[in-house]
Design a protein around this motif. Sequence first.
Motif, mmCIF file in Angstrom:
data_model
loop_
_atom_site.group_PDB
_atom_site.id
_atom_site.type_symbol
_atom_site.label_atom_id
_atom_site.label_comp_id
_atom_site.label_asym_id
_atom_site.label_seq_id
_atom_site.Cartn_x
_atom_site.Cartn_y
_atom_site.Cartn_z
ATOM 1 N N SER A 1 -3.597 5.409 -1.222
ATOM 2 C CA SER A 1 -3.244 5.767 -2.596
ATOM 3 C C SER A 1 -4.443 6.320 -3.361
ATOM 4 C CB SER A 1 -2.671 4.562 -3.333
ATOM 5 O OG SER A 1 -3.634 3.533 -3.482
ATOM 6 N N GLN B 1 0.825 -1.212 0.000
ATOM 7 C CA GLN B 1 0.000 0.000 0.000
ATOM 8 C C GLN B 1 0.857 1.260 0.000
ATOM 9 O OE1 GLN B 1 -3.393 0.331 2.527
ATOM 10 N NE2 GLN B 1 -4.108 -1.751 2.126
ATOM 11 N N GLU C 1 3.502 5.879 -5.739
ATOM 12 C CA GLU C 1 3.201 5.913 -7.170
ATOM 13 C C GLU C 1 2.151 6.972 -7.501
ATOM 14 O OE1 GLU C 1 1.948 1.985 -8.096
ATOM 15 O OE2 GLU C 1 3.928 1.094 -7.734
ATOM 16 N N ASN C 2 1.302 7.272 -6.513
ATOM 17 C CA ASN C 2 0.223 8.253 -6.717
ATOM 18 C C ASN C 2 0.492 9.573 -6.007
ATOM 19 O OD1 ASN C 2 -2.253 6.971 -8.237
ATOM 20 N ND2 ASN C 2 -1.423 5.360 -6.902
ATOM 21 N N ARG D 1 2.092 1.915 -3.451
ATOM 22 C CA ARG D 1 1.043 2.505 -4.297
ATOM 23 C C ARG D 1 0.818 3.971 -3.941
ATOM 24 N NH1 ARG D 1 -1.144 -2.890 -3.871
ATOM 25 N NH2 ARG D 1 -2.554 -2.362 -2.150
#
Length: 255
Positions: free
Chosen positions: A221, A22, A28-29, A25
């Motif tokens: 995320s 998590q 990544e966001n 992610r």
Amino acid sequence: MQLTDTHTHIYYQAGGPELAKQMDRCFENQVGRLFLPNVDSNSIDKVMQTVSAYPDHCYPMLGLHPCSVKEDYRLELETIEKALSQYKVYAIGEIGLDLYWDKTKLKEQIEAFKIQVDWAKDRNLPIVIHCRDAFDELFTVLKDLRDDKLRGIFHCFTGTLEQAKEAIEYGFYLGIGGVVTFKNAGLDKVVEEVSLDHIVLETDSPYLAPAPFRGKENESSYLYHIAEKVADLHQRSIEEIAEITTQNSKNIFGV
């Protein structure tokens, strides 16, 4: 761009492989700052484990959730207060009133809330308020507690525009989460009318996942989708929303 999730229970994943997934992610966001509220004495360790694993990204808060106010709430408060002397925290929370499930503990919830507001004032910390089906009762309590030290966030704000204005008048920011993306919830109409200077973003993960994930387990995320919705409502870029709301979070938490 950096987004700030001002309210997430991602620490529920502490001790297992899902936490790292998590968090990856999140990165990544562009979700790089996460504020973690515990709910009772049993959740303190998981909050601190998560903060230890991600010290540059996760920040702890400590408090007793109103739904955790039971017959032994004074013992719970004693344990949490001891933890406040052991750890650096950035807010007292989440605390407040919740009359959705049980209306019989209102007196105890109010007492616990007042005690914890005193903790915050003594330590010059903000509070993070949980309020469900209890706006009238909460505002009545806040009137007695109001002073220049009272500040913080109305977490998961879902009230009316009038209630939003009252919360802001008391010196609080509005925590806007996945509900703003729900059709017919009405929160979008409120957020449209509120200056971005009074808004922070949150997920309340694993609860209240935004569209297009509504009904599924939420995660931090997904904050990106909440930010997109607020950007659309205010006709601003998501980069501007990230900058303004992250700065608001820094104003509140001091980090």
